[in-house]
Design a protein around this motif. Structure first.
Motif, mmCIF file in Angstrom:
data_model
loop_
_atom_site.group_PDB
_atom_site.id
_atom_site.type_symbol
_atom_site.label_atom_id
_atom_site.label_comp_id
_atom_site.label_asym_id
_atom_site.label_seq_id
_atom_site.Cartn_x
_atom_site.Cartn_y
_atom_site.Cartn_z
ATOM 1 N N LYS A 1 64.514 60.663 79.255
ATOM 2 C CA LYS A 1 63.618 61.580 79.954
ATOM 3 C C LYS A 1 64.424 62.447 80.924
ATOM 4 C CE LYS A 1 60.087 59.353 78.127
ATOM 5 N NZ LYS A 1 58.988 58.663 78.820
ATOM 6 N N PRO A 2 64.027 63.710 81.114
ATOM 7 C CA PRO A 2 64.720 64.547 82.100
ATOM 8 C C PRO A 2 64.497 63.999 83.504
ATOM 9 C CG PRO A 2 62.713 65.628 81.354
ATOM 10 C CD PRO A 2 62.897 64.417 80.467
ATOM 11 N N SER A 3 65.501 64.176 84.350
ATOM 12 C CA SER A 3 65.391 63.629 85.700
ATOM 13 C C SER A 3 65.909 64.604 86.748
ATOM 14 C CB SER A 3 66.141 62.295 85.809
ATOM 15 O OG SER A 3 67.525 62.457 85.570
ATOM 16 N N TRP A 4 65.412 64.395 87.955
ATOM 17 C CA TRP A 4 65.816 65.163 89.131
ATOM 18 C C TRP A 4 66.194 64.162 90.209
ATOM 19 C CZ3 TRP A 4 62.587 66.515 85.423
ATOM 20 C CH2 TRP A 4 62.588 67.836 84.964
ATOM 21 N N TYR A 5 67.109 64.537 91.100
ATOM 22 C CA TYR A 5 67.589 63.591 92.105
ATOM 23 C C TYR A 5 67.772 64.320 93.435
ATOM 24 C CZ TYR A 5 69.860 59.348 93.807
ATOM 25 O OH TYR A 5 70.146 58.194 94.496
ATOM 26 N N LEU A 6 67.210 63.744 94.502
ATOM 27 C CA LEU A 6 67.408 64.251 95.852
ATOM 28 C C LEU A 6 68.378 63.324 96.583
ATOM 29 C CD1 LEU A 6 64.777 65.690 98.285
ATOM 30 C CD2 LEU A 6 66.575 64.185 99.102
ATOM 31 N N VAL A 7 69.531 63.865 96.939
ATOM 32 C CA VAL A 7 70.526 63.121 97.717
ATOM 33 C C VAL A 7 70.260 63.347 99.204
ATOM 34 C CG1 VAL A 7 72.980 62.918 98.310
ATOM 35 C CG2 VAL A 7 72.290 63.281 95.922
ATOM 36 N N ALA A 8 70.080 62.267 99.951
ATOM 37 C CA ALA A 8 69.956 62.350 101.405
ATOM 38 C C ALA A 8 71.349 62.210 102.003
ATOM 39 C CB ALA A 8 69.024 61.265 101.931
ATOM 40 N N LYS A 9 71.849 63.285 102.583
ATOM 41 C CA LYS A 9 73.255 63.348 102.977
ATOM 42 C C LYS A 9 73.609 62.463 104.173
ATOM 43 C CE LYS A 9 74.992 67.591 102.820
ATOM 44 N NZ LYS A 9 75.047 69.078 102.983
ATOM 45 N N ASP A 10 72.597 61.998 104.913
ATOM 46 C CA ASP A 10 72.859 61.149 106.077
ATOM 47 C C ASP A 10 72.346 59.723 105.860
ATOM 48 O OD1 ASP A 10 73.852 63.444 107.515
ATOM 49 O OD2 ASP A 10 71.766 64.055 107.777
ATOM 50 N N ASP A 11 72.150 59.339 104.617
ATOM 51 C CA ASP A 11 71.600 58.020 104.289
ATOM 52 C C ASP A 11 72.581 56.916 104.681
ATOM 53 O OD1 ASP A 11 70.447 55.744 103.044
ATOM 54 O OD2 ASP A 11 69.559 57.009 101.504
ATOM 55 N N PHE B 1 66.764 48.782 112.374
ATOM 56 C CA PHE B 1 65.994 49.489 111.351
ATOM 57 C C PHE B 1 66.108 51.002 111.507
ATOM 58 C CE2 PHE B 1 62.310 51.520 109.539
ATOM 59 C CZ PHE B 1 62.049 50.819 108.371
ATOM 60 N N ALA B 2 65.898 51.498 112.714
ATOM 61 C CA ALA B 2 65.895 52.949 112.920
ATOM 62 C C ALA B 2 67.232 53.562 112.533
ATOM 63 C CB ALA B 2 65.566 53.267 114.377
ATOM 64 N N GLU B 3 68.321 52.974 112.978
ATOM 65 C CA GLU B 3 69.649 53.519 112.680
ATOM 66 C C GLU B 3 69.942 53.502 111.193
ATOM 67 O OE1 GLU B 3 74.378 52.640 113.675
ATOM 68 O OE2 GLU B 3 72.824 51.374 114.533
ATOM 69 N N ALA B 4 69.548 52.420 110.518
ATOM 70 C CA ALA B 4 69.891 52.267 109.106
ATOM 71 C C ALA B 4 68.947 53.021 108.181
ATOM 72 C CB ALA B 4 69.894 50.782 108.732
ATOM 73 N N PHE B 5 67.665 53.010 108.486
ATOM 74 C CA PHE B 5 66.656 53.474 107.538
ATOM 75 C C PHE B 5 66.025 54.804 107.935
ATOM 76 C CE2 PHE B 5 62.742 53.564 105.138
ATOM 77 C CZ PHE B 5 62.918 52.732 104.035
ATOM 78 N N ALA B 6 65.879 55.040 109.230
ATOM 79 C CA ALA B 6 65.018 56.144 109.681
ATOM 80 C C ALA B 6 65.584 56.871 110.885
ATOM 81 C CB ALA B 6 63.625 55.597 109.993
ATOM 82 N N ASP C 1 66.349 59.876 111.478
ATOM 83 C CA ASP C 1 65.846 61.208 111.810
ATOM 84 C C ASP C 1 64.343 61.227 112.068
ATOM 85 O OD1 ASP C 1 65.211 60.682 109.194
ATOM 86 O OD2 ASP C 1 65.820 62.641 108.412
ATOM 87 N N LEU C 2 63.738 60.051 112.250
ATOM 88 C CA LEU C 2 62.323 59.984 112.606
ATOM 89 C C LEU C 2 62.150 59.817 114.102
ATOM 90 C CD1 LEU C 2 60.700 57.672 109.897
ATOM 91 C CD2 LEU C 2 60.797 60.162 109.967
ATOM 92 N N ASP C 3 60.975 60.182 114.583
ATOM 93 C CA ASP C 3 60.627 59.911 115.969
ATOM 94 C C ASP C 3 60.811 58.413 116.234
ATOM 95 O OD1 ASP C 3 58.962 60.721 118.517
ATOM 96 O OD2 ASP C 3 58.042 58.888 117.729
ATOM 97 N N PRO C 4 61.439 58.031 117.358
ATOM 98 C CA PRO C 4 61.698 56.604 117.608
ATOM 99 C C PRO C 4 60.459 55.726 117.536
ATOM 100 C CG PRO C 4 62.957 57.955 119.136
ATOM 101 C CD PRO C 4 62.051 58.886 118.395
ATOM 102 N N ALA C 5 59.327 56.251 117.986
ATOM 103 C CA ALA C 5 58.100 55.454 117.933
ATOM 104 C C ALA C 5 57.673 55.219 116.487
ATOM 105 C CB ALA C 5 56.988 56.143 118.718
ATOM 106 N N LYS C 6 57.819 56.228 115.638
ATOM 107 C CA LYS C 6 57.483 56.082 114.221
ATOM 108 C C LYS C 6 58.421 55.085 113.547
ATOM 109 C CE LYS C 6 55.718 57.254 110.160
ATOM 110 N NZ LYS C 6 54.327 56.891 109.772
ATOM 111 N N ALA D 1 64.890 57.665 105.046
ATOM 112 C CA ALA D 1 63.451 57.942 105.126
ATOM 113 C C ALA D 1 63.154 59.423 104.991
ATOM 114 C CB ALA D 1 62.889 57.412 106.439
ATOM 115 N N ILE D 2 63.951 60.130 104.222
ATOM 116 C CA ILE D 2 63.787 61.585 104.080
ATOM 117 C C ILE D 2 62.426 61.949 103.497
ATOM 118 C CG2 ILE D 2 64.814 61.750 101.774
ATOM 119 C CD1 ILE D 2 66.278 64.296 102.839
#
Length: 243
Positions: free
Chosen positions: A181-191, A141-146, A148-153, A218-219
Motif C-alpha cells: 500500500k502507498p504510505s506517507w510519513y511525518l518525521v518529528a525532528k525533535d522527537d 514524561f514532558a521532556e521525552a514525549f511532549a 512542545d506542549l503546554d506544561p499543564a497539558k 506528541a506532534i
C-alpha cells in the motif's frame, strides 16, 4: 521538507480516515487533528485500543475499518504505526500515514526496533510496573514525549497514561501493509522517543512520501494542522489515482 497543498475533494469520492493512537496514551490525543479533518468534511473514526497486545489492537482496528462504507486512509502514531502495519492489509485500506511512528518489517516488533539505539540517542524513560505493564516516568514524561506542549497539558497526559502491555511491545508483524500500500510519513525532528534518524530509515525502507516538521513525539497534539495536512494530501493522492 515537502510542501503540501490543502485539497478539498468531494465528499462522495474522498476516503474515510481511521486514526490509531500509540502506547501510553488513548485516542483523545487526536482531537485537534479530528476537528480539522471534520471541518474539511472528512469521515473520521478514532480507534480506542487497549494497547495490551498487537494482535488485539490490530483486530480492533480491523473492526473499525470494516465499519467504514468507503476506502480508508489508516493513520498511526508511534506504536500505532505497528498496528496499522499489521492491520493495513485489509482490502478497504488504500493508504497508510505514519506520524512519528514505527513501521516494522515482517518478523519485527517495536521491541526489536528499539533494541539497539544509536549512540547518544535519548532512551525513553519506560518504567516496568508490578502488573507487567509499562508506563513512562511521570517526572520525565514532558521532556521525552511532549516537550512542545503546554506544561499543564503534558502533566495531565503523564498522569492519564494508558498502560502499555508487553505483548504489544513484543508483538511481531506478519505481513507489512507498507509493502503493498502507498504510505506517507511525518518525521518529528525533535522527537526524544523515536530518534528522527530511525524515523527516516523506516520511512525510506517503506518508500513513503515523507515530510519533516519541528516537533516532539506528541506532534499530533502540538501541531494538528501539519498532521492533518499530510493526511489530507494522502487522501487526495489515493482519490486521484482511483479516478
Amino acid at each position: 521538507m515537502t510542501t503540501l497543498s490543502s485539497p478539498t475533494p468531494s465528499v462522495e469520492s474522498q476516503a474515510a480516515i481511521v486514526l490509531v493512537h500509540g502506547g501510553f496514551v488513548d485516542g483523545s490525543g487526536w482531537e485537534g487533528v479530528y476537528k480539522i479533518l471534520k471541518r474539511d468534511a472528512y469521515d473520521v473514526h478514532v480507534v480506542q485500543n487497549a494497547t495490551q497486545s498487537l494482535a488485539d489492537d490490530a483486530a480492533a482496528t480491523h473492526a473499525a475499518i470494516d465499519a467504514q462504507g468507503r476506502p480508508v486512509i489508516l493513520v498511526g502514531h508511534s506504536y500505532g504505526g505497528a498496528v496499522i502495519t499489521e492491520a493495513g492489509s485489509h482490502p478497504k485500506v488504500v493508504g497508510l500515514v505514519y506520524v512519528t511512528a514505527f513501521a516494522p518489517d515482517s518478523g519485527e516488533s517495536v521491541a526489536t526496533l528499539i533494541a539497539n539505539p544509536a549512540p547518544g540517542a535519548p532512551v525513553p524513560p519506560i518504567v516496568p510496573q508490578p502488573n507487567g505493564t509499562l508506563l513512562l516516568d511521570k517526572a520525565k514524561f514532558a521532556e521525552a514525549f511532549a516537550a512542545d506542549l503546554d506544561p499543564a497539558k503534558a502533566a495531565f497526559m503523564a498522569d492519564a497514561q494508558n498502560p502499555w502491555g508487553l505483548h504489544a511491545l513484543n508483538g511481531v508483524v506478519t505481513a507489512p501493509a507498507w509493502k503493498t500500500k502507498p504510505s506517507w510519513y511525518l518525521v518529528a525532528k525533535d522527537d526524544r522517543m523515536i530518534p528522527p534518524d530511525a524515523q527516516r530509515a523506516m520511512s525510506k525502507r517503506a518508500g513513503s512520501t515523507t515530510v519533516e516538521l519541528e516537533g516532539s513525539h506528541a506532534i499530533y497534539v502540538s501541531q494538528p494542522g501539519g498532521v492533518a495536512e499530510l493526511i489530507e494530501a494522502a487522501a487526495e493522492a489515493v482519490t486521484a489515482c482511483a479516478n
